[in-house]
Design an enzyme around this catalytic site. Structure first.
Site, PDB file in Angstrom:
ATOM      1  N   ARG A   1       0.833  -1.208   0.000  1.00  0.00           N
ATOM      2  CA  ARG A   1       0.000   0.000   0.000  1.00  0.00           C
ATOM      3  C   ARG A   1       0.869   1.260   0.000  1.00  0.00           C
ATOM      4  NH1 ARG A   1      -4.661   0.209   4.335  1.00  0.00           N
ATOM      5  NH2 ARG A   1      -2.925   0.758   5.679  1.00  0.00           N
TER       6      ARG A   1
ATOM      7  N   GLU B   1     -16.431   6.210   4.344  1.00  0.00           N
ATOM      8  CA  GLU B   1     -15.793   5.540   5.482  1.00  0.00           C
ATOM      9  C   GLU B   1     -15.913   6.354   6.761  1.00  0.00           C
ATOM     10  OE1 GLU B   1     -11.603   4.684   4.944  1.00  0.00           O
ATOM     11  OE2 GLU B   1     -11.345   6.409   3.653  1.00  0.00           O
TER      12      GLU B   1
ATOM     13  N   LYS C   1      -2.845   6.536   1.232  1.00  0.00           N
ATOM     14  CA  LYS C   1      -2.726   6.929   2.628  1.00  0.00           C
ATOM     15  C   LYS C   1      -1.781   8.128   2.714  1.00  0.00           C
ATOM     16  CE  LYS C   1      -2.467   4.646   7.113  1.00  0.00           C
ATOM     17  NZ  LYS C   1      -3.699   5.170   7.656  1.00  0.00           N
TER      18      LYS C   1
HETATM   19  N1  PLP Z   1      -9.437   4.286   6.335  1.00  0.00           N
HETATM   20  C1  PLP Z   1      -8.557   5.236   6.676  1.00  0.00           C
HETATM   21  C2  PLP Z   1      -8.803   6.614   6.193  1.00  0.00           C
HETATM   22  C3  PLP Z   1      -7.438   4.926   7.474  1.00  0.00           C
HETATM   23  O1  PLP Z   1      -6.577   5.861   7.847  1.00  0.00           O
HETATM   24  C4  PLP Z   1      -7.249   3.598   7.900  1.00  0.00           C
HETATM   25  C5  PLP Z   1      -6.079   3.248   8.678  1.00  0.00           C
HETATM   26  O2  PLP Z   1      -5.088   2.830   8.172  1.00  0.00           O
HETATM   27  C6  PLP Z   1      -8.187   2.638   7.510  1.00  0.00           C
HETATM   28  C7  PLP Z   1      -9.262   3.011   6.740  1.00  0.00           C
HETATM   29  C8  PLP Z   1      -8.019   1.220   7.912  1.00  0.00           C
HETATM   30  O3  PLP Z   1      -7.013   0.579   7.159  1.00  0.00           O
HETATM   31  P1  PLP Z   1      -6.192  -0.610   7.766  1.00  0.00           P
HETATM   32  O4  PLP Z   1      -7.164  -1.645   8.162  1.00  0.00           O
HETATM   33  O5  PLP Z   1      -5.305  -1.068   6.671  1.00  0.00           O
HETATM   34  O6  PLP Z   1      -5.437  -0.068   8.917  1.00  0.00           O
HETATM   35  C1  COI Z   2      -4.408   3.099  11.275  1.00  0.00           C
HETATM   36  O1  COI Z   2      -5.426   2.479  11.547  1.00  0.00           O
HETATM   37  O2  COI Z   2      -3.298   2.572  11.229  1.00  0.00           O
HETATM   38  C2  COI Z   2      -4.428   4.494  10.973  1.00  0.00           C
HETATM   39  O3  COI Z   2      -3.585   4.904  10.241  1.00  0.00           O
HETATM   40  C3  COI Z   2      -5.353   5.348  11.607  1.00  0.00           C
HETATM   41  C4  COI Z   2      -4.645   6.560  12.031  1.00  0.00           C
HETATM   42  C5  COI Z   2      -4.629   7.632  11.056  1.00  0.00           C
HETATM   43  C6  COI Z   2      -4.721   6.905  13.434  1.00  0.00           C
END
Ligand code: PLP
Ligand code: COI
Length: 339
Positions: A80, A219, A183
């Site tokens: 990612r 989201e 991200k």
């Molecule tokens: N959506 C956003 C905007 C996020 O910052 C995160 C965190 O990383 C997620 C979703 C969840 O992604 P993940 O499950 O890969 O941490």
């Molecule tokens: C995560 O779930 O790892 C995130 O990046 C959320 C965060 C921005 C606090």
């Protein structure tokens, strides 16, 4: 360090002993450096500071009952980050470099990995940004990749207790053809006003709608949204949300339990039909949603029994956390044990 109360950690920053840095210049990555300073020395004209040319990741390390440290799906985070780098024209961090930096950061700070059973974990934050000087709007030619770690507890207060969220109609987090699927820091800057206003009104976070029509769920702040309808796990398909690794894992777990899974646009009014709703992500794990309030229509969507997490998401939660800590067999091959 001895005075860390592991069971009452919040999702905050605690200084650890070491972090990792690596610099890209002349078209290649240099050697990994270990530092015990919490500061980076950054050029005043760095593109990361001025034009938001940056991306980050978030993953966790857990201590198992056997005392071993486990990393969850780090390869997905590496991929990612490469995708985000492509999105804002940065040098990509190769998977091997990502692995070396992340594993080294955890190993060197091993004593900060919270004990098994504390409910806490070690949050790992890889960061990539343009640090070359540019005044015109251009991508940098130099980049910094850094990794720090910090022990954390639950992201949402109350952990697995249901939270209430507010639908955002005043603010969008990401445009339909914009950077929502990467991200990158700018998405989080764009979400701050909405999140803080919601928090000031007593909500745990914001449910963002699709920016174009305001008809579909996107989201939940820093987490993906999912709903449970009977035996079906439903989560939004959208170009402006982050592809969550937790969500992807929950879909696979739900499938393995014989549940139907759907990734498709989720219209706002479908909230009326969900038995359960939740927010999922690395930081949030699963945060059950009790109510979602729509300020424009004054509609309140309620899920499950007041104050209690839904049984389906609790089952998914227990399996996910079980795999992460080593209590459940790693049937999907998601866990790497640190030597
Ligand atoms: N959506 C956003 C905007 C996020 O910052 C995160 C965190 O990383 C997620 C979703 C969840 O992604 P993940 O499950 O890969 O941490
Ligand atoms: C995560 O779930 O790892 C995130 O990046 C959320 C965060 C921005 C606090």
């Amino acid at each position: 360090m001895n005075d860390i109360d592991w069971t009452s950690l919040s999702f905050g920053y605690i200084k650890t002993d070491y972090n990792i840095r690596c610099h890209y210049s002349d078209g290649k990555w240099g050697d990994i450096e270990v530092s015990s300073s919490e500061y980076l020395n950054v050029h005043i004209a760095a593109t990361g500071l001025h034009y938001g040319q940056e991306a980050f990741e978030g993953l966790k390390a857990y201590r198992g009952k056997d005392g071993k440290i486990r990393l969850f799906r780090w390869e997905e985070n590496a991929r990612r980050l490469m995708n985000s780098a492509e999105g804002v024209l940065m040098a990509k961090v190769p998977e091997e470099l990502f692995k070396e930096a992340v594993f080294k950061a955890v190993k060197l700070n091993e004593k900060f990995v919270p004990p098994y059973g504390s409910g806490a974990s070690l949050y790992i934050r890889p960061l990539l940004f343009g640090d070359g000087a540019m005044v015109g709007v251009n991508p940098a030619r130099e980049f910094t990749f850094a990794v720090f770690v910090t022990p954390v507890g639950s992201y949402f207060k109350g952990g697995i207790k249901p939270v209430n969220m507010l639908i955002s109609r005043k603010y969008d987090r990401a445009a339909p053809m914009g950077t929502g699927k990467y991200k990158v820091g700018g998405n989080y800057a764009a979400s701050l006003k909405a999140i803080i206003e919601a928090r000031d009104e007593g909500y745990a976070n914001i449910v963002f709608l699709d920016a174009k029509e305001k008809k579909y769920i996107d989201e939940c702040g820093p987490a993906n949204f999912f709903g449970i309808k009977g035996n079906t796990y439903i989560t939004p398909e959208s170009d402006s949300i982050l592809p969550s690794i937790t969500n992807k894992s929950l879909i696979e777990i739900a499938g393995s339990l014989g549940m139907k899974t759907e990734r498709r646009p989720v219209p706002l009014e479908e909230l009326n039909e969900f038995d359960e709703a939740g927010a999922c992500g690395t930081a949030a794990v699963i945060s059950p949603i009790g109510k979602i309030i729509d300020p424009d229509t004054n509609k309140i969507y309620k899920f499950g029994k007041e104050g209690e997490p839904g049984t389906v998401q609790m089952k998914l939660y227990n399996i996910l956390v079980g795999i992460q800590t080593g209590d459940e067999p790693d049937t999907f091959g998601w866990v790497t044990i640190l030597d």
